[in-house]
Design a protein around this motif. Structure first.
Motif, PDB file in Angstrom:
ATOM      1  N   PHE A 153       0.844  -1.196   0.000  1.00 44.67           N
ATOM      2  CA  PHE A 153       0.000   0.000   0.000  1.00 44.67           C
ATOM      3  C   PHE A 153       0.877   1.243   0.000  1.00 44.67           C
ATOM      4  CE2 PHE A 153      -2.378   3.176   2.730  1.00 44.67           C
ATOM      5  CZ  PHE A 153      -3.122   3.684   1.674  1.00 44.67           C
ATOM      6  N   LEU A 154       0.619   2.132  -0.957  1.00 48.10           N
ATOM      7  CA  LEU A 154       1.285   3.424  -1.023  1.00 48.10           C
ATOM      8  C   LEU A 154       0.232   4.505  -0.844  1.00 48.10           C
ATOM      9  CD1 LEU A 154       3.552   2.754  -4.150  1.00 48.10           C
ATOM     10  CD2 LEU A 154       4.161   2.476  -1.736  1.00 48.10           C
ATOM     11  N   GLY A 155       0.321   5.276   0.223  1.00 46.69           N
ATOM     12  CA  GLY A 155      -0.615   6.361   0.484  1.00 46.69           C
ATOM     13  C   GLY A 155       0.129   7.671   0.621  1.00 46.69           C
ATOM     14  N   CYS A 156      -0.407   8.741   0.004  1.00 45.07           N
ATOM     15  CA  CYS A 156       0.289  10.024   0.031  1.00 45.07           C
ATOM     16  C   CYS A 156      -0.679  11.129  -0.385  1.00 45.07           C
ATOM     17  CB  CYS A 156       1.474   9.997  -0.937  1.00 45.07           C
ATOM     18  SG  CYS A 156       2.662  11.343  -0.737  1.00 45.07           S
ATOM     19  N   SER A 157      -0.381  12.348   0.002  1.00 40.56           N
ATOM     20  CA  SER A 157      -1.120  13.486  -0.523  1.00 40.56           C
ATOM     21  C   SER A 157      -0.807  13.667  -2.005  1.00 40.56           C
ATOM     22  CB  SER A 157      -0.714  14.762   0.222  1.00 40.56           C
ATOM     23  OG  SER A 157      -1.246  15.913  -0.420  1.00 40.56           O
ATOM     24  N   ASP A 158      -1.770  14.225  -2.752  1.00 36.75           N
ATOM     25  CA  ASP A 158      -1.485  14.505  -4.166  1.00 36.75           C
ATOM     26  C   ASP A 158      -0.687  15.799  -4.333  1.00 36.75           C
ATOM     27  OD1 ASP A 158      -3.484  16.341  -3.559  1.00 36.75           O
ATOM     28  OD2 ASP A 158      -4.564  16.062  -5.444  1.00 36.75           O
ATOM     29  N   HIS A 159      -0.516  16.554  -3.237  1.00 32.63           N
ATOM     30  CA  HIS A 159       0.325  17.755  -3.244  1.00 32.63           C
ATOM     31  C   HIS A 159       1.214  17.751  -2.003  1.00 32.63           C
ATOM     32  CE1 HIS A 159      -2.593  19.158  -6.276  1.00 32.63           C
ATOM     33  NE2 HIS A 159      -1.624  19.966  -6.662  1.00 32.63           N
ATOM     34  N   ASP A 160       1.924  16.651  -1.795  1.00 36.86           N
ATOM     35  CA  ASP A 160       2.783  16.522  -0.620  1.00 36.86           C
ATOM     36  C   ASP A 160       3.973  17.483  -0.735  1.00 36.86           C
ATOM     37  OD1 ASP A 160       5.115  15.210   1.014  1.00 36.86           O
ATOM     38  OD2 ASP A 160       3.306  14.196   1.704  1.00 36.86           O
ATOM     39  N   SER A 161       4.324  18.100   0.378  1.00 30.75           N
ATOM     40  CA  SER A 161       5.397  19.090   0.367  1.00 30.75           C
ATOM     41  C   SER A 161       6.783  18.470   0.193  1.00 30.75           C
ATOM     42  CB  SER A 161       5.365  19.902   1.671  1.00 30.75           C
ATOM     43  OG  SER A 161       5.360  19.041   2.806  1.00 30.75           O
ATOM     44  N   HIS A 162       6.914  17.168   0.386  1.00 32.17           N
ATOM     45  CA  HIS A 162       8.209  16.494   0.281  1.00 32.17           C
ATOM     46  C   HIS A 162       8.238  15.403  -0.788  1.00 32.17           C
ATOM     47  CE1 HIS A 162       9.476  18.479   3.988  1.00 32.17           C
ATOM     48  NE2 HIS A 162       8.328  18.090   4.529  1.00 32.17           N
ATOM     49  N   VAL A 163       7.081  14.830  -1.088  1.00 32.88           N
ATOM     50  CA  VAL A 163       7.023  13.641  -1.951  1.00 32.88           C
ATOM     51  C   VAL A 163       6.138  13.937  -3.163  1.00 32.88           C
ATOM     52  CG1 VAL A 163       6.518  11.167  -2.052  1.00 32.88           C
ATOM     53  CG2 VAL A 163       7.217  12.216   0.131  1.00 32.88           C
ATOM     54  N   PRO A 164       6.725  14.118  -4.352  1.00 38.08           N
ATOM     55  CA  PRO A 164       5.884  14.361  -5.529  1.00 38.08           C
ATOM     56  C   PRO A 164       5.067  13.127  -5.886  1.00 38.08           C
ATOM     57  CG  PRO A 164       8.207  14.187  -6.146  1.00 38.08           C
ATOM     58  CD  PRO A 164       8.158  14.175  -4.658  1.00 38.08           C
TER      59      PRO A 164
END
Length: 216
Positions: A153-164
């Motif tokens: 599972f990969l979860g992240c914001s679509d506008h993460d400040s560190h992870v594009p």
């Protein structure tokens, strides 16, 4: 060695009594104690949890998107901690690889995902929260091995400040090619943190259930 592989904390069931173990890897500025607090959200009570702690609470000094040599020798030492911990769980506590689960956040997720891509085999599950594979955009991803349908599972914001988000989606593609069963969720305008939905997905995958596949 920069990072001490013996600098670890544990939670949950004792390692010699548990049938599953989750390695939890903290982010930059975090600690083993911080990441272990997430164990309270894991519904399966058969787990032991183990978390290594980075020297000065940072696994490597610069962004994970920088050329890898800029983060040396810290990165190699951090990867060695991952290898040492996995080997100890196998040798000292007789955990089989499918009994080992991994969860990392931010810098810890990047480190964990890079280690696992380099050591693809069948694990119980892999949960990378706000992270992706390490290195600049042109990094060759010539990894070998197979995850054998390991749920990732990969979860992240679509506008993460560190992870594009592009790196999250590239990582998804790499893990799929290595045979993993990947679920990816990008959360609109969410901050660089862990949310309740991500923890729900983790619990569903541990239970063997299939969460909704749609990116939201």
């Amino acid at each position: 060695m920069i990072h001490n592989p013996n600098n670890i904390r544990t939670a949950g069931k004792p390692l010699d009594q548990a049938t599953k173990v989750m390695i939890m890897v903290h982010g930059r500025g975090g600690s083993a104690r911080d990441i272990l607090s997430l164990s309270n959200h894991i519904q399966d009570k058969d787990f032991a949890f183990i978390a290594p702690e980075a020297q000065n609470n940072t696994w490597y000094p610069y962004s994970f998107l920088r050329p890898m040599e800029e983060n040396e020798p810290y990165l190699s030492s951090a990867l060695e901690v991952m290898a040492s911990l996995r080997a100890r769980l196998q040798a000292d506590y007789n955990f089989k690889l499918p009994q080992i689960y991994w969860l990392g956040f931010s810098q810890g997720a990047c480190l964990m995902l890079e280690f696992l891509a380099r050591n693809a085999t069948e694990y119980g599950g892999v949960f990378g929260l706000s992270g992706g594979l390490i290195g600049p955009a042109e990094t060759p991803r010539a990894y070998e091995g197979s995850f054998g349908n390991t749920p990732i599972f990969l979860g992240c914001s679509d506008h993460d400040s560190h992870v594009p988000k592009e790196r999250v989606l590239e990582s998804e593609s790499v893990f799929r090619k290595l045979g993993a069963k990947v679920t990816t969720k990008l959360y609109p305008n969410f901050p660089h943190s862990i949310n309740e939905d991500e923890l729900n997905v983790v619990n569903l995958l541990i239970a063997g259930d299939q969460p909704p596949l749609a990116i939201i």
